[in-house]
Design an enzyme around this catalytic site. Structure first.
Site, PDB file in Angstrom:
ATOM      1  N   LYS A  31      98.519  12.564 -31.283  1.00  0.00           N
ATOM      2  CA  LYS A  31      98.373  13.374 -32.494  1.00  0.00           C
ATOM      3  C   LYS A  31      99.672  13.398 -33.296  1.00  0.00           C
ATOM      4  O   LYS A  31     100.658  13.988 -32.874  1.00  0.00           O
ATOM      5  CB  LYS A  31      97.974  14.820 -32.166  1.00  0.00           C
ATOM      6  CG  LYS A  31      97.506  15.542 -33.440  1.00  0.00           C
ATOM      7  CD  LYS A  31      97.576  17.039 -33.381  1.00  0.00           C
ATOM      8  CE  LYS A  31      98.927  17.607 -33.670  1.00  0.00           C
ATOM      9  NZ  LYS A  31      99.381  17.381 -35.068  1.00  0.00           N
ATOM     10  N   GLY A  52     108.970  18.224 -30.568  1.00  0.00           N
ATOM     11  CA  GLY A  52     108.857  19.138 -31.697  1.00  0.00           C
ATOM     12  C   GLY A  52     109.719  20.356 -31.489  1.00  0.00           C
ATOM     13  O   GLY A  52     110.773  20.279 -30.844  1.00  0.00           O
ATOM     14  N   SER A  53     109.249  21.497 -32.004  1.00  0.00           N
ATOM     15  CA  SER A  53     110.068  22.712 -31.967  1.00  0.00           C
ATOM     16  C   SER A  53     110.104  23.317 -30.567  1.00  0.00           C
ATOM     17  O   SER A  53     109.155  23.191 -29.788  1.00  0.00           O
ATOM     18  CB  SER A  53     109.526  23.731 -32.961  1.00  0.00           C
ATOM     19  OG  SER A  53     108.218  24.119 -32.588  1.00  0.00           O
ATOM     20  N   THR A  54     111.199  24.017 -30.289  1.00  0.00           N
ATOM     21  CA  THR A  54     111.343  24.692 -29.004  1.00  0.00           C
ATOM     22  C   THR A  54     110.267  25.757 -28.840  1.00  0.00           C
ATOM     23  O   THR A  54     109.713  25.935 -27.748  1.00  0.00           O
ATOM     24  CB  THR A  54     112.751  25.320 -28.911  1.00  0.00           C
ATOM     25  OG1 THR A  54     113.699  24.250 -29.080  1.00  0.00           O
ATOM     26  CG2 THR A  54     112.998  25.980 -27.580  1.00  0.00           C
ATOM     27  N   GLY A  86     107.104  24.048 -27.868  1.00  0.00           N
ATOM     28  CA  GLY A  86     107.331  23.491 -26.529  1.00  0.00           C
ATOM     29  C   GLY A  86     107.171  24.539 -25.444  1.00  0.00           C
ATOM     30  O   GLY A  86     106.520  24.307 -24.413  1.00  0.00           O
ATOM     31  N   GLU A 146     110.470  17.185 -25.488  1.00  0.00           N
ATOM     32  CA  GLU A 146     111.713  16.851 -26.188  1.00  0.00           C
ATOM     33  C   GLU A 146     111.784  17.799 -27.365  1.00  0.00           C
ATOM     34  O   GLU A 146     110.999  17.688 -28.299  1.00  0.00           O
ATOM     35  CB  GLU A 146     111.692  15.384 -26.619  1.00  0.00           C
ATOM     36  CG  GLU A 146     113.094  14.849 -26.868  1.00  0.00           C
ATOM     37  CD  GLU A 146     113.494  14.960 -28.312  1.00  0.00           C
ATOM     38  OE1 GLU A 146     114.066  16.005 -28.680  1.00  0.00           O
ATOM     39  OE2 GLU A 146     113.224  14.014 -29.062  1.00  0.00           O
ATOM     40  N   CYS A 171     116.703  15.584 -34.353  1.00  0.00           N
ATOM     41  CA  CYS A 171     116.924  16.565 -33.285  1.00  0.00           C
ATOM     42  C   CYS A 171     118.313  16.404 -32.674  1.00  0.00           C
ATOM     43  O   CYS A 171     118.890  17.366 -32.187  1.00  0.00           O
ATOM     44  CB  CYS A 171     115.846  16.436 -32.229  1.00  0.00           C
ATOM     45  SG  CYS A 171     115.565  14.743 -31.746  1.00  0.00           S
ATOM     46  N   GLU A 173     118.984  25.797 -34.833  1.00  0.00           N
ATOM     47  CA  GLU A 173     118.735  24.470 -35.398  1.00  0.00           C
ATOM     48  C   GLU A 173     118.312  24.619 -36.857  1.00  0.00           C
ATOM     49  O   GLU A 173     117.341  25.304 -37.154  1.00  0.00           O
ATOM     50  CB  GLU A 173     117.628  23.780 -34.598  1.00  0.00           C
ATOM     51  CG  GLU A 173     117.397  22.365 -35.028  1.00  0.00           C
ATOM     52  CD  GLU A 173     116.393  21.636 -34.136  1.00  0.00           C
ATOM     53  OE1 GLU A 173     115.310  22.185 -33.887  1.00  0.00           O
ATOM     54  OE2 GLU A 173     116.701  20.518 -33.701  1.00  0.00           O
TER      55      GLU A 173
HETATM   56  P1  NAI Z   1     106.210  21.965 -34.562  1.00  0.00           P
HETATM   57  O1  NAI Z   1     106.734  22.032 -33.189  1.00  0.00           O
HETATM   58  O2  NAI Z   1     105.298  23.068 -35.030  1.00  0.00           O
HETATM   59  O3  NAI Z   1     105.406  20.587 -34.773  1.00  0.00           O
HETATM   60  C1  NAI Z   1     105.538  19.437 -33.964  1.00  0.00           C
HETATM   61  C2  NAI Z   1     104.177  18.900 -33.596  1.00  0.00           C
HETATM   62  O4  NAI Z   1     103.504  19.861 -32.788  1.00  0.00           O
HETATM   63  C3  NAI Z   1     103.240  18.639 -34.777  1.00  0.00           C
HETATM   64  O5  NAI Z   1     102.456  17.510 -34.498  1.00  0.00           O
HETATM   65  C4  NAI Z   1     102.376  19.884 -34.802  1.00  0.00           C
HETATM   66  O6  NAI Z   1     101.117  19.702 -35.410  1.00  0.00           O
HETATM   67  C5  NAI Z   1     102.219  20.170 -33.326  1.00  0.00           C
HETATM   68  N1  NAI Z   1     101.903  21.558 -32.977  1.00  0.00           N
HETATM   69  C6  NAI Z   1     102.189  22.686 -33.678  1.00  0.00           C
HETATM   70  N2  NAI Z   1     101.758  23.766 -33.000  1.00  0.00           N
HETATM   71  C7  NAI Z   1     101.191  23.318 -31.847  1.00  0.00           C
HETATM   72  C8  NAI Z   1     100.570  23.963 -30.728  1.00  0.00           C
HETATM   73  N3  NAI Z   1     100.462  25.285 -30.661  1.00  0.00           N
HETATM   74  N4  NAI Z   1     100.134  23.190 -29.719  1.00  0.00           N
HETATM   75  C9  NAI Z   1     100.270  21.858 -29.756  1.00  0.00           C
HETATM   76  N5  NAI Z   1     100.825  21.197 -30.790  1.00  0.00           N
HETATM   77  C10 NAI Z   1     101.288  21.915 -31.830  1.00  0.00           C
HETATM   78  O7  NAI Z   1     107.442  21.824 -35.538  1.00  0.00           O
HETATM   79  P2  NAI Z   1     107.531  22.272 -37.082  1.00  0.00           P
HETATM   80  O8  NAI Z   1     106.911  23.629 -37.258  1.00  0.00           O
HETATM   81  O9  NAI Z   1     107.020  21.156 -37.883  1.00  0.00           O
HETATM   82  O10 NAI Z   1     109.099  22.385 -37.283  1.00  0.00           O
HETATM   83  C11 NAI Z   1     109.783  23.602 -36.979  1.00  0.00           C
HETATM   84  C12 NAI Z   1     111.174  23.331 -36.465  1.00  0.00           C
HETATM   85  O11 NAI Z   1     111.107  22.607 -35.248  1.00  0.00           O
HETATM   86  C13 NAI Z   1     112.014  22.453 -37.367  1.00  0.00           C
HETATM   87  O12 NAI Z   1     112.612  23.210 -38.376  1.00  0.00           O
HETATM   88  C14 NAI Z   1     113.010  21.888 -36.389  1.00  0.00           C
HETATM   89  O13 NAI Z   1     114.054  22.818 -36.195  1.00  0.00           O
HETATM   90  C15 NAI Z   1     112.218  21.757 -35.112  1.00  0.00           C
HETATM   91  N6  NAI Z   1     111.729  20.371 -34.905  1.00  0.00           N
HETATM   92  C16 NAI Z   1     112.303  19.613 -33.944  1.00  0.00           C
HETATM   93  C17 NAI Z   1     111.917  18.303 -33.769  1.00  0.00           C
HETATM   94  C18 NAI Z   1     112.535  17.419 -32.736  1.00  0.00           C
HETATM   95  O14 NAI Z   1     112.554  16.206 -32.929  1.00  0.00           O
HETATM   96  N7  NAI Z   1     112.988  17.929 -31.628  1.00  0.00           N
HETATM   97  C19 NAI Z   1     110.916  17.675 -34.633  1.00  0.00           C
HETATM   98  C20 NAI Z   1     110.309  18.577 -35.576  1.00  0.00           C
HETATM   99  C21 NAI Z   1     110.730  19.866 -35.703  1.00  0.00           C
HETATM  100 MG    MG Z   2     105.408  24.730 -36.309  1.00  0.00          MG
END
Ligand code: NAI
Ligand code: MG
Length: 498
Positions: free
Chosen positions: A203, A255-257, A260, A277, A311, A408
């Site tokens: 996804k 994605g976000s902590t 995670g 990660e 990240c 972050e």
């Molecule tokens: P997010 O963690 O919400 O999104 C990442 C992925 O997880 C997307 O595909 C999203 O659709 C999916 N997702 C969202 N909620 C979920 C859930 N409950 N269960 C399963 N999957 C879910 O990240 P977001 O809101 O786009 O960004 C927020 C902050 O996270 C950013 O400002 C940044 O600080 C951090 N981030 C870190 C990343 C990294 O590479 N470690 C990448 C993206 C964001």
């Molecule tokens: Mg989010």
């Protein structure tokens, strides 16, 4: 290309360009007419593009113009169930049974098709995500191909990867990826899983799904057995349905902590394997004996590269006290020369922020920095009227406990701090909940090794920053997550050893 250069007849007033002549580049736009972005994308399930059960689609935009590019299907729980069942069937019927050397051929084919279509993929990545074309063209797409090439090589050599063990696949993997490196993250996730004999439901992030669906077209063209890779689009609810589906054996999340942690809680007590990660707040540590101009380029690359949507971005700069003044002066001059604007322009250094939500998050954190008493310096460059933009920024006088030193930001914003001794640098650098990466700049080899042993970070760069290679493992300590991607280590989460 000197023909594109014209010097401006006068220096722009302001501190940013006081010492450097400013160069003005004529626009050099990458063509977009060769790129086939479909007006609507359906779900890729069982080797076919199928309409979502939800009968709902959502728009995806170009963050540099706010124009709609396409619409993506919104997968609901029923669609997730279909995708997982197809992945299970493909796992049982074909993928786990075929010779590993045959598996390798399919993965090589994906790598070669990515290379063949790299120009279109790079343009689509830039249009959908906002990153400069020189990055998607020179970094994201070639590295995505390189990951498939690298793991194709392991597919028939798993007994050498894990000597004296019996190696089996885990089964069906659910993989959830973010928006900062869309195709590259898809490659990081898919390549090791497929090489080890697993099937996948992937996804992508809701703001940047286009290149994942282009990859689905490539997978179809590569003639992978139907159901080996399924790609479903949607937002958090779709991701959660995948995480919680009983037919999935492994979840890999980047994605976000916050999300995670939520995933980790919901998988507690289940049979599912998990790798996470998550975020970072990487220290980039510069000693007084470092080659200063080279370090300044590394600092710039470490935080302004990809708008800071990285990240492992070097978002906390630690300068030894004696070099604070010259390095800050050089940083001011250098960020004044960064070109911010149309990501499709080959000369652009800093592109568009990925979404309005991310821009608002950056703005809020930057305001908190000023409120907490840090001194802000921002490039005075102009930015386009439409789209989401944030000028390269750094803070000095940052308190170690302030939000801009701890949280972050995920944007082009650097916090500058100081230290006196190596011990103090280590203590301050390790003082966050994260531990994904770090940078060390010094002439002294023994100091690099000592720092690398004491820094609590998964990746440590010495006298360089943000260098990636498929053979090199990547992953975090503490709240940056667990599990490794890349290299031999990246196979471990996708195998069962007996
Ligand atoms: P997010 O963690 O919400 O999104 C990442 C992925 O997880 C997307 O595909 C999203 O659709 C999916 N997702 C969202 N909620 C979920 C859930 N409950 N269960 C399963 N999957 C879910 O990240 P977001 O809101 O786009 O960004 C927020 C902050 O996270 C950013 O400002 C940044 O600080 C951090 N981030 C870190 C990343 C990294 O590479 N470690 C990448 C993206 C964001
Ligand atoms: Mg989010």
């Amino acid at each position: 290309m000197t023909s594109q250069l014209e010097t401006r007849d006068r220096l722009t007033p302001g501190a940013a360009s006081s010492a450097l002549a400013e160069w003005h580049y004529s626009p050099s736009l990458e063509a977009t007419d060769h790129v086939k972005i479909q007006p609507r994308y359906n779900l890729f399930i069982g080797g076919k593009f199928v309409e979502p059960h939800s009968k709902r689609w959502f728009e995806t935009i170009n963050p540099a113009t706010e124009e709609t590019l396409s619409e993506m299907a919104e997968a609901d729980a029923e669609d997730v169930d279909r995708a997982v069942k197809e992945a299970r069937r493909a796992y049982e019927k074909t993928w786990r049974k075929i010779a590993p050397s045959e598996r390798a051929k399919y993965i090589y084919r994906i790598a070669r098709l990515i290379q063949e279509k790299s120009r279109g993929l790079a343009v689509a990545e830039t249009m959908n995500g906002g990153k400069p074309i020189k990055e998607s063209r020179d970094v994201d797409i070639p590295l995505a191909a390189a990951h498939f090439f690298y793991y194709a090589g392991w597919a028939d050599k798993l007994e050498y990867a894990f000597p004296n063990r019996t190696v089996s696949p885990v089964g069906v993997a659910g993989q959830i990826i973010p928006w900062n490196f869309p195709l590259l993250m898809a490659a990081w996730k898919l390549a090791p899983a497929l090489a080890a004999g697993n099937t996948v439901v992937l996804k992508p992030a809701e703001t940047t799904s286009i290149t994942s669906l282009m990859l689905a077209e490539i997978i179809q063209e590569a003639d992978l057995p139907p159901g080996v890779v399924n790609i479903i689009t949607g937002a958090g609810a779709t991701g959660a349905a995948l995480v919680n589906h009983a037919g999935v054996d492994k979840i890999a999340f980047t994605g976000s902590t916050e999300v995670g942690k939520r995933i980790q809680r919901s998988l507690a007590g289940t049979h599912k394997k998990l790798t996470l990660e998550l975020g970072g707040k990487a220290p980039n540590i510069v000693f007084e004996d470092a080659p200063i101009d080279q370090a300044v380029e590394g600092i710039i690359n470490g935080i302004y590269f990809n708008q800071g949507h990285v990240c492992c971005a070097g978002s906390r700069l630690f300068l030894q006290e004696s070099i604070l003044e010259p390095v800050v002066r050089k940083l001011r001059e250098r960020i004044g020369t960064l070109r911010v604007g149309n990501p499709l322009d080959k000369n652009t250094d800093v592109g568009a922020i990925n979404s309005r939500a991310q821009l608002e998050k950056i703005q809020e954190l930057v305001e908190s920095g000023t409120e907490e008493g840090a001194e802000i310096f921002q490039s005075s460059c102009s930015v386009p009227d439409r789209g989401f933009w944030f000028r390269p920024t750094f803070f000095t006088g940052v308190a170690a406990s302030s939000r801009i030193a701890q949280e972050e930001i995920f944007g082009p914003v650097l916090s500058v701090l100081t230290f006196r001794t190596p011990e103090e640098a280590i203590e301050k650098a390790n003082n966050t909940p994260y531990g994904l990466s770090a940078g060390v700049w010094t002439e002294k080899g023994s100091r690099i090794l000592k720092m690398a042993q004491k820094l609590r970070a998964g990746v440590i760069w010495a006298n360089t920053y943000n260098k990636f290679d498929p053979a090199s493992p990547f992953g975090g300590y503490k709240e940056s997550g667990f599990g490794r991607e890349g290299g031999l280590h990246g196979l471990s989460p996708y195998v069962v050893l007996t």
